[in-house]
Design an enzyme around this catalytic site. Structure first.
Site, PDB file in Angstrom:
ATOM      1  CE  LYS A  83      38.517  41.325  36.297  1.00 45.24           C
ATOM      2  NZ  LYS A  83      38.164  40.410  37.386  1.00 45.24           N
TER       3      LYS A  83
ATOM      4  CG  HIS B  47      33.472  32.535  38.367  1.00 48.52           C
ATOM      5  ND1 HIS B  47      32.589  32.177  37.366  1.00 48.52           N
ATOM      6  CD2 HIS B  47      34.681  32.666  37.757  1.00 48.52           C
ATOM      7  CE1 HIS B  47      33.249  32.123  36.211  1.00 48.52           C
ATOM      8  NE2 HIS B  47      34.517  32.405  36.425  1.00 48.52           N
TER       9      HIS B  47
ATOM     10  CD  GLU C 186      35.695  42.711  39.145  1.00 48.25           C
ATOM     11  OE1 GLU C 186      35.218  41.583  39.164  1.00 48.25           O
ATOM     12  OE2 GLU C 186      36.891  42.967  38.953  1.00 48.25           O
TER      13      GLU C 186
ATOM     14  CD  GLU D 127      35.028  31.202  32.754  1.00 49.83           C
ATOM     15  OE1 GLU D 127      34.020  31.929  32.868  1.00 49.83           O
ATOM     16  OE2 GLU D 127      35.829  30.999  33.690  1.00 49.83           O
TER      17      GLU D 127
ATOM     18  CG  HIS E 150      38.648  29.097  36.398  1.00 45.78           C
ATOM     19  ND1 HIS E 150      38.283  29.637  37.614  1.00 45.78           N
ATOM     20  CD2 HIS E 150      38.006  29.824  35.452  1.00 45.78           C
ATOM     21  CE1 HIS E 150      37.459  30.651  37.403  1.00 45.78           C
ATOM     22  NE2 HIS E 150      37.277  30.785  36.099  1.00 45.78           N
TER      23      HIS E 150
ATOM     24  CG  HIS F 299      36.903  31.824  42.677  1.00 49.56           C
ATOM     25  ND1 HIS F 299      36.270  33.052  42.628  1.00 49.56           N
ATOM     26  CD2 HIS F 299      37.478  31.651  41.465  1.00 49.56           C
ATOM     27  CE1 HIS F 299      36.477  33.599  41.435  1.00 49.56           C
ATOM     28  NE2 HIS F 299      37.200  32.762  40.709  1.00 49.56           N
TER      29      HIS F 299
ATOM     30  CG  ASN G 163      33.089  37.088  39.521  1.00 46.37           C
ATOM     31  OD1 ASN G 163      33.995  36.516  38.937  1.00 46.37           O
ATOM     32  ND2 ASN G 163      33.241  38.264  40.099  1.00 46.37           N
TER      33      ASN G 163
ATOM     34  NE  ARG H 238      56.603  56.324  35.921  1.00 50.65           N
ATOM     35  CZ  ARG H 238      57.868  56.691  35.741  1.00 50.65           C
ATOM     36  NH1 ARG H 238      58.306  56.995  34.540  1.00 50.65           N
ATOM     37  NH2 ARG H 238      58.672  56.754  36.762  1.00 50.65           N
TER      38      ARG H 238
ATOM     39  CE  LYS I 133      36.056  39.530  30.551  1.00 51.71           C
ATOM     40  NZ  LYS I 133      37.125  38.754  31.140  1.00 51.71           N
TER      41      LYS I 133
ATOM     42  NE  ARG J 235      35.820  43.039  34.315  1.00 51.70           N
ATOM     43  CZ  ARG J 235      36.818  43.416  33.534  1.00 51.70           C
ATOM     44  NH1 ARG J 235      36.961  44.658  33.179  1.00 51.70           N
ATOM     45  NH2 ARG J 235      37.686  42.533  33.097  1.00 51.70           N
TER      46      ARG J 235
HETATM   47  N1  LIG Z   1      42.316  38.462  32.826  1.00 49.90           N
HETATM   48  C1  LIG Z   1      41.159  37.858  32.947  1.00 49.90           C
HETATM   49  O1  LIG Z   1      40.093  38.488  32.866  1.00 49.90           O
HETATM   50  C2  LIG Z   1      41.148  36.381  33.158  1.00 49.90           C
HETATM   51  C3  LIG Z   1      39.937  35.682  33.055  1.00 49.90           C
HETATM   52  C4  LIG Z   1      39.964  34.306  33.196  1.00 49.90           C
HETATM   53  C5  LIG Z   1      41.170  33.653  33.449  1.00 49.90           C
HETATM   54  N2  LIG Z   1      42.319  34.369  33.558  1.00 49.90           N
HETATM   55  C6  LIG Z   1      43.613  33.705  33.813  1.00 49.90           C
HETATM   56  O2  LIG Z   1      43.875  32.851  32.703  1.00 49.90           O
HETATM   57  C7  LIG Z   1      44.654  31.754  33.131  1.00 49.90           C
HETATM   58  C8  LIG Z   1      44.028  30.502  32.591  1.00 49.90           C
HETATM   59  O3  LIG Z   1      44.031  30.574  31.194  1.00 49.90           O
HETATM   60  P1  LIG Z   1      43.970  29.264  30.305  1.00 49.90           P
HETATM   61  O4  LIG Z   1      42.837  28.427  30.755  1.00 49.90           O
HETATM   62  O5  LIG Z   1      44.056  29.691  28.918  1.00 49.90           O
HETATM   63  O6  LIG Z   1      45.265  28.479  30.789  1.00 49.90           O
HETATM   64  P2  LIG Z   1      46.791  28.579  30.355  1.00 49.90           P
HETATM   65  O7  LIG Z   1      47.121  29.870  29.756  1.00 49.90           O
HETATM   66  O8  LIG Z   1      47.598  28.130  31.513  1.00 49.90           O
HETATM   67  O9  LIG Z   1      46.844  27.476  29.215  1.00 49.90           O
HETATM   68  C9  LIG Z   1      46.620  26.131  29.542  1.00 49.90           C
HETATM   69  C10 LIG Z   1      47.626  25.239  28.824  1.00 49.90           C
HETATM   70  O10 LIG Z   1      47.272  25.156  27.454  1.00 49.90           O
HETATM   71  C11 LIG Z   1      48.380  25.474  26.651  1.00 49.90           C
HETATM   72  N3  LIG Z   1      47.877  26.045  25.409  1.00 49.90           N
HETATM   73  C12 LIG Z   1      47.320  27.266  25.203  1.00 49.90           C
HETATM   74  N4  LIG Z   1      46.930  27.390  23.935  1.00 49.90           N
HETATM   75  C13 LIG Z   1      47.231  26.231  23.311  1.00 49.90           C
HETATM   76  C14 LIG Z   1      47.062  25.741  22.003  1.00 49.90           C
HETATM   77  N5  LIG Z   1      46.449  26.484  21.056  1.00 49.90           N
HETATM   78  N6  LIG Z   1      47.498  24.493  21.706  1.00 49.90           N
HETATM   79  C15 LIG Z   1      48.081  23.728  22.657  1.00 49.90           C
HETATM   80  N7  LIG Z   1      48.254  24.132  23.935  1.00 49.90           N
HETATM   81  C16 LIG Z   1      47.834  25.364  24.248  1.00 49.90           C
HETATM   82  C17 LIG Z   1      49.206  26.403  27.500  1.00 49.90           C
HETATM   83  O11 LIG Z   1      50.537  26.470  27.061  1.00 49.90           O
HETATM   84  C18 LIG Z   1      49.038  25.773  28.866  1.00 49.90           C
HETATM   85  O12 LIG Z   1      49.925  24.703  29.018  1.00 49.90           O
HETATM   86  C19 LIG Z   1      44.712  31.816  34.633  1.00 49.90           C
HETATM   87  O13 LIG Z   1      45.965  32.299  35.010  1.00 49.90           O
HETATM   88  C20 LIG Z   1      43.626  32.801  34.995  1.00 49.90           C
HETATM   89  O14 LIG Z   1      43.888  33.504  36.186  1.00 49.90           O
HETATM   90  C21 LIG Z   1      42.327  35.704  33.415  1.00 49.90           C
HETATM   91 ZN   LIG Z   2      36.109  32.172  35.119  1.00 51.77          ZN
END
Ligand SMILES: NC(=O)c1ccc[n+]([C@@H]2O[C@H](COP(=O)([O-])OP(=O)(O)OC[C@H]3O[C@@H](n4cnc5c(N)ncnc54)[C@H](O)[C@@H]3O)[C@@H](O)[C@H]2O)c1
Ligand SMILES: [Zn+2]
Length: 346
Positions: free
Chosen positions: A137, A234, A223, A185, A250, A238, A231, A115, A213, A227
């Site tokens: 999130k 965005h 949110e 971003e 993205h 999206h 977006n 939990r 942020k 918050r």
């Molecule tokens: N929680 C939130 O507030 C929030 C906000 C924005 C995005 N997200 C989520 O984040 C995800 C996208 O994140 P992302 O853009 O980091 O993509 P990702 O985590 O998929 O990483 C992209 C690629 O880069 C690789 N990678 C990461 N760090 C690396 C490094 N230092 N060296 C080499 N390769 C590396 C990963 O293994 C992957 O193949 C989505 O799932 C999205 O929904 C969440």
């Molecule tokens: Zn974003």
């Protein structure tokens, strides 16, 4: 002392504030972020990342698959089995080491195991550092039987980490396209604050994005209002991600969405040509991103997708738009204006 020391940014939440350590070599601080009563950790990461971490307590490393298709409930099920096998108890800790996908999945698994146990993130992508790992999130996608996403991030929770590491040395191996996504971003933060982030050192720039942020999240952890400003750019982004079947990543889509938001604000008389030109200049010239709509783009489809955006109230069009009072949420946008603004996109 190093020319660019590690910066510590506090995310000030009412009952559980936490620190984000930003800088070259910041991962050496990981041990200091472990909850005092934690005896054991499970490090959640991805194959190929090859990022060594030393939490200073007994730990097991578990890998999740690469790619959004693995951002699903079966991965949480697998992770929880690994947690059980590792003997991860109530006071122990999960450590997410990776980009946003890893930190979203690790955070969600931590939020449901016993939990809810502590999670610490080591964000390794630029997008993870300035966005995903900060703010609490977490979640996975709702998936179809074939593993494709039926709804992004539809299953999740708010679960704040106990600390976050952004070690800029980790960015050395990040592919250019992923760097670009992070810059999308960052360009957003530029418009939310007017800060000239690119004039700063990399440490200060990432730390400032974290601060922006953190400030928004602290004002509105779950949110309701402020918050939503995160977006900015965005709503179209999206829609573009969906209409290209994620052919546009993205951050790339956010860059186009920022240029569109400026044009829509102009269409509504909220800003003038100068502000549109400023958006284009910053996004294209400074952040090195494209603002061209992918071709072919179907305006009807994009408008329909934008109307289903989760910010939208009762199926109307809601946007985050620049204006005389800065960037704010604007509900009830006339679809005709949204369409005209699309027609002015490069
Ligand atoms: N929680 C939130 O507030 C929030 C906000 C924005 C995005 N997200 C989520 O984040 C995800 C996208 O994140 P992302 O853009 O980091 O993509 P990702 O985590 O998929 O990483 C992209 C690629 O880069 C690789 N990678 C990461 N760090 C690396 C490094 N230092 N060296 C080499 N390769 C590396 C990963 O293994 C992957 O193949 C989505 O799932 C999205 O929904 C969440
Ligand atoms: Zn974003």
């Amino acid at each position: 002392m190093s020319a660019d020391p590690i910066r510590v940014v506090e995310v000030p939440l009412v009952d559980r504030s936490y620190e984000v350590h930003v800088g070259h070599g910041a991962v050496t601080r990981l041990g200091s972020l472990m909850p005092v009563r934690a005896r054991r950790a499970v490090v959640v990461t991805q194959p190929g990342l090859d990022i060594a971490v030393d939490p200073g307590i007994a730990h097991t490393v578990v890998e999740i698959g690469l790619g959004e298709a693995h951002k699903r409930l079966t991965t949480i099920d697998d992770l929880c089995r690994s947690f059980a096998a590792a003997g991860l108890a109530r006071n122990d800790v999960v450590i997410g080491v990776g980009g946003g996908m890893v930190t979203d999945v690790a955070g969600f698994a931590a939020s449901v195991w016993h939990r809810g146990i502590a999670v610490v993130h080591v964000a390794t992508s630029l997008l993870g550092m300035v966005d995903a790992a900060i703010g609490g999130k977490t979640g996975v996608n709702l998936s179809n039987d074939d593993g494709t996403a039926a709804g992004k991030n539809l299953i999740g929770s708010f679960w704040q980490p106990s600390g976050v590491i952004c070690d800029l040395d980790h960015l050395a191996t990040l592919p250019e396209r992923e760097q670009r996504c992070g810059r999308g971003e960052m360009a957003k933060y530029h418009f939310l604050t007017g800060d000239d982030l690119l004039a700063m050192s990399l440490t200060d720039r990432v730390a400032r994005c974290v601060e922006i942020k953190a400030e928004v999240v602290a004002a509105d952890e779950r949110e309701g209002g402020r918050r939503a400003l995160l977006n900015y750019g965005h709503t179209l982004a999206h829609a573009l991600e969906a209409s290209t079947d994620h052919g546009l990543a993205h951050g790339e889509a956010v860059a186009i969405g920022l240029a569109y938001a400026a044009r829509l604000a102009r269409e509504l008389g909220r800003v003038g040509d100068d502000r549109v030109a400023e958006h284009d200049r910053v996004v294209v010239d400074e952040y090195g991103l494209s603002i061209e709509l992918p071709q072919p783009s179907d305006p009807d489809r994009l408008l329909a997708l934008m109307a289903t955006d989760k910010k939208s109230l009762d199926g109307g069009l809601t946007f985050v738009l620049d204006g005389p009072n800065g960037v704010e949420v604007v509900p009830g946008v006339d679809p005709a204006a949204a369409r005209s603004a699309l027609a002015t996109m490069p």
